[in-house]
Design a protein around this motif. Sequence first.
Motif, PDB file in Angstrom:
ATOM      1  N   VAL A 104      -0.273  -3.804  25.637  1.00 41.31           N
ATOM      2  CA  VAL A 104      -0.516  -2.881  24.519  1.00 41.31           C
ATOM      3  C   VAL A 104       0.722  -2.813  23.626  1.00 41.31           C
ATOM      4  O   VAL A 104       1.837  -2.588  24.101  1.00 41.31           O
ATOM      5  CB  VAL A 104      -0.863  -1.463  25.038  1.00 41.31           C
ATOM      6  N   VAL A 105       0.507  -3.012  22.320  1.00 43.88           N
ATOM      7  CA  VAL A 105       1.568  -2.884  21.319  1.00 43.88           C
ATOM      8  C   VAL A 105       1.433  -1.505  20.689  1.00 43.88           C
ATOM      9  O   VAL A 105       0.346  -1.114  20.259  1.00 43.88           O
ATOM     10  CB  VAL A 105       1.455  -3.968  20.225  1.00 43.88           C
ATOM     11  N   TYR A 106       2.538  -0.775  20.637  1.00 39.56           N
ATOM     12  CA  TYR A 106       2.562   0.559  20.037  1.00 39.56           C
ATOM     13  C   TYR A 106       3.257   0.462  18.683  1.00 39.56           C
ATOM     14  O   TYR A 106       4.385  -0.025  18.588  1.00 39.56           O
ATOM     15  CB  TYR A 106       3.291   1.545  20.946  1.00 39.56           C
ATOM     16  N   LEU A 107       2.575   0.924  17.640  1.00 35.85           N
ATOM     17  CA  LEU A 107       3.086   0.873  16.277  1.00 35.85           C
ATOM     18  C   LEU A 107       2.950   2.240  15.616  1.00 35.85           C
ATOM     19  O   LEU A 107       2.017   2.983  15.925  1.00 35.85           O
ATOM     20  CB  LEU A 107       2.313  -0.160  15.448  1.00 35.85           C
ATOM     21  N   ALA A 108       3.850   2.552  14.701  1.00 39.34           N
ATOM     22  CA  ALA A 108       3.780   3.799  13.943  1.00 39.34           C
ATOM     23  C   ALA A 108       3.660   3.470  12.461  1.00 39.34           C
ATOM     24  O   ALA A 108       4.425   2.665  11.930  1.00 39.34           O
ATOM     25  CB  ALA A 108       5.026   4.648  14.191  1.00 39.34           C
TER      26      ALA A 108
ATOM     27  N   ASP B  47       0.815  -1.217   0.000  1.00 44.66           N
ATOM     28  CA  ASP B  47       0.000   0.000   0.000  1.00 44.66           C
ATOM     29  C   ASP B  47       0.847   1.265   0.000  1.00 44.66           C
ATOM     30  O   ASP B  47       0.327   2.370   0.177  1.00 44.66           O
ATOM     31  CB  ASP B  47      -0.945   0.013   1.211  1.00 44.66           C
ATOM     32  N   GLY B  48       2.177   1.127  -0.151  1.00 48.83           N
ATOM     33  CA  GLY B  48       3.042   2.300  -0.244  1.00 48.83           C
ATOM     34  C   GLY B  48       3.531   2.842   1.077  1.00 48.83           C
ATOM     35  O   GLY B  48       3.912   4.010   1.168  1.00 48.83           O
ATOM     36  N   GLY B  49       3.561   2.006   2.101  1.00 51.49           N
ATOM     37  CA  GLY B  49       4.005   2.496   3.409  1.00 51.49           C
ATOM     38  C   GLY B  49       4.825   1.483   4.162  1.00 51.49           C
ATOM     39  O   GLY B  49       5.333   0.516   3.610  1.00 51.49           O
ATOM     40  N   ASP B  50       4.932   1.715   5.448  1.00 50.56           N
ATOM     41  CA  ASP B  50       5.668   0.824   6.335  1.00 50.56           C
ATOM     42  C   ASP B  50       5.068   0.948   7.727  1.00 50.56           C
ATOM     43  O   ASP B  50       4.287   1.867   8.005  1.00 50.56           O
ATOM     44  CB  ASP B  50       7.154   1.184   6.368  1.00 50.56           C
ATOM     45  N   ILE B  51       5.436   0.036   8.579  1.00 52.60           N
ATOM     46  CA  ILE B  51       4.981   0.043   9.963  1.00 52.60           C
ATOM     47  C   ILE B  51       6.199  -0.197  10.841  1.00 52.60           C
ATOM     48  O   ILE B  51       7.062  -1.006  10.506  1.00 52.60           O
ATOM     49  CB  ILE B  51       3.888  -1.022  10.183  1.00 52.60           C
ATOM     50  N   ARG B  52       6.282   0.535  11.924  1.00 53.42           N
ATOM     51  CA  ARG B  52       7.433   0.425  12.820  1.00 53.42           C
ATOM     52  C   ARG B  52       6.976   0.091  14.227  1.00 53.42           C
ATOM     53  O   ARG B  52       6.045   0.693  14.743  1.00 53.42           O
ATOM     54  CB  ARG B  52       8.210   1.737  12.838  1.00 53.42           C
ATOM     55  N   TYR B  53       7.658  -0.851  14.821  1.00 51.66           N
ATOM     56  CA  TYR B  53       7.406  -1.236  16.201  1.00 51.66           C
ATOM     57  C   TYR B  53       7.900  -0.123  17.109  1.00 51.66           C
ATOM     58  O   TYR B  53       8.999   0.385  16.946  1.00 51.66           O
ATOM     59  CB  TYR B  53       8.156  -2.542  16.504  1.00 51.66           C
ATOM     60  N   ARG B  54       7.080   0.279  18.096  1.00 52.51           N
ATOM     61  CA  ARG B  54       7.453   1.348  19.018  1.00 52.51           C
ATOM     62  C   ARG B  54       7.419   0.923  20.477  1.00 52.51           C
ATOM     63  O   ARG B  54       7.849   1.672  21.339  1.00 52.51           O
ATOM     64  CB  ARG B  54       6.551   2.564  18.829  1.00 52.51           C
ATOM     65  N   GLY B  55       6.886  -0.271  20.765  1.00 50.82           N
ATOM     66  CA  GLY B  55       6.931  -0.727  22.150  1.00 50.82           C
ATOM     67  C   GLY B  55       5.818  -1.676  22.508  1.00 50.82           C
ATOM     68  O   GLY B  55       4.838  -1.842  21.777  1.00 50.82           O
TER      69      GLY B  55
ATOM     70  N   VAL C 250      -1.124 -10.046  23.997  1.00 45.40           N
ATOM     71  CA  VAL C 250      -1.488  -8.767  23.385  1.00 45.40           C
ATOM     72  C   VAL C 250      -2.981  -8.523  23.598  1.00 45.40           C
ATOM     73  O   VAL C 250      -3.818  -9.350  23.232  1.00 45.40           O
ATOM     74  CB  VAL C 250      -1.157  -8.743  21.875  1.00 45.40           C
ATOM     75  N   SER C 251      -3.310  -7.383  24.188  1.00 46.87           N
ATOM     76  CA  SER C 251      -4.712  -7.035  24.406  1.00 46.87           C
ATOM     77  C   SER C 251      -5.174  -5.911  23.485  1.00 46.87           C
ATOM     78  O   SER C 251      -6.373  -5.764  23.224  1.00 46.87           O
ATOM     79  CB  SER C 251      -4.937  -6.628  25.861  1.00 46.87           C
ATOM     80  N   GLU C 252      -4.226  -5.106  22.984  1.00 42.70           N
ATOM     81  CA  GLU C 252      -4.597  -3.932  22.200  1.00 42.70           C
ATOM     82  C   GLU C 252      -3.404  -3.466  21.359  1.00 42.70           C
ATOM     83  O   GLU C 252      -2.260  -3.692  21.716  1.00 42.70           O
ATOM     84  CB  GLU C 252      -5.022  -2.809  23.145  1.00 42.70           C
ATOM     85  N   VAL C 253      -3.719  -2.785  20.257  1.00 50.15           N
ATOM     86  CA  VAL C 253      -2.699  -2.120  19.435  1.00 50.15           C
ATOM     87  C   VAL C 253      -3.067  -0.650  19.361  1.00 50.15           C
ATOM     88  O   VAL C 253      -4.223  -0.314  19.139  1.00 50.15           O
ATOM     89  CB  VAL C 253      -2.635  -2.739  18.022  1.00 50.15           C
ATOM     90  N   ARG C 254      -2.077   0.190  19.573  1.00 46.04           N
ATOM     91  CA  ARG C 254      -2.299   1.646  19.510  1.00 46.04           C
ATOM     92  C   ARG C 254      -1.271   2.288  18.584  1.00 46.04           C
ATOM     93  O   ARG C 254      -0.130   1.852  18.506  1.00 46.04           O
ATOM     94  CB  ARG C 254      -2.154   2.287  20.887  1.00 46.04           C
ATOM     95  N   ALA C 255      -1.686   3.382  17.950  1.00 43.96           N
ATOM     96  CA  ALA C 255      -0.759   4.178  17.143  1.00 43.96           C
ATOM     97  C   ALA C 255       0.176   4.940  18.077  1.00 43.96           C
ATOM     98  O   ALA C 255      -0.238   5.426  19.129  1.00 43.96           O
ATOM     99  CB  ALA C 255      -1.534   5.151  16.270  1.00 43.96           C
ATOM    100  N   ALA C 256       1.417   5.002  17.680  1.00 44.83           N
ATOM    101  CA  ALA C 256       2.415   5.735  18.496  1.00 44.83           C
ATOM    102  C   ALA C 256       3.019   6.848  17.674  1.00 44.83           C
ATOM    103  O   ALA C 256       3.178   6.781  16.513  1.00 44.83           O
ATOM    104  CB  ALA C 256       3.514   4.795  18.947  1.00 44.83           C
TER     105      ALA C 256
END
Length: 193
Positions: free
Chosen positions: A153-157, A140-148, A187-193
């Motif tokens: 809770v998993v934080y992704l950007a 889709d023209g992007g990327d995802i980065r692990y933030r914690g 893992v209970s949740e994913v949030r944008a970081a």
Amino acid sequence: MFIETETTPNPATLKFLPGQAVYPAGTRDFATPEDAEASPLAQALFDTGEVTGVFFGRDFVSVTAAPGANWGMLKPQVVSILLDHFISQAPLFAGGDAGAFNVPAEDDDLVGDDDPADADIVAQIKDLIETRVRPAVANDGGDIRYRGFRDGVVYLAMQGACSGCPSSSATLKQGIEGLLRHYVPEVSEVRAA
């Protein structure tokens, strides 16, 4: 040379495929003109005055247009800039060396330090992101980065076309969160970081 273009889920972003490697070292996101100073190509795209984001993937460049920009007018300019760059075989970064610039590592900008007791969980999360999520997001023209990872809770950007995309929150919540919760019960949740 022919440069293909693809639409992305983000209507403000187009993905340009030059048919050759762009940034084989991974990905690089330029969210401001100041960030783009590290790359003559990114800077030339921002210099159109109609670009608000440039993203280099392994074999593509995603370009985000400013609000109100007309892709009918901007697309030929972007293609021309990309053609000039790739035909001339100009370096991607000033000085020709991406390592000379502050390129964030995968674990830079973490949302705090991961608990060493969670090392196995974090390894599982990172493996799933690398093998199942990142390839789909790159399409889709992007990327995802692990933030914690903290307290379930998993934080992704999201980066590139996925940053600011209207469907990015649905992708995080319905797609990625469901996948991670299925394979990693901690893992209970994913949030944008």
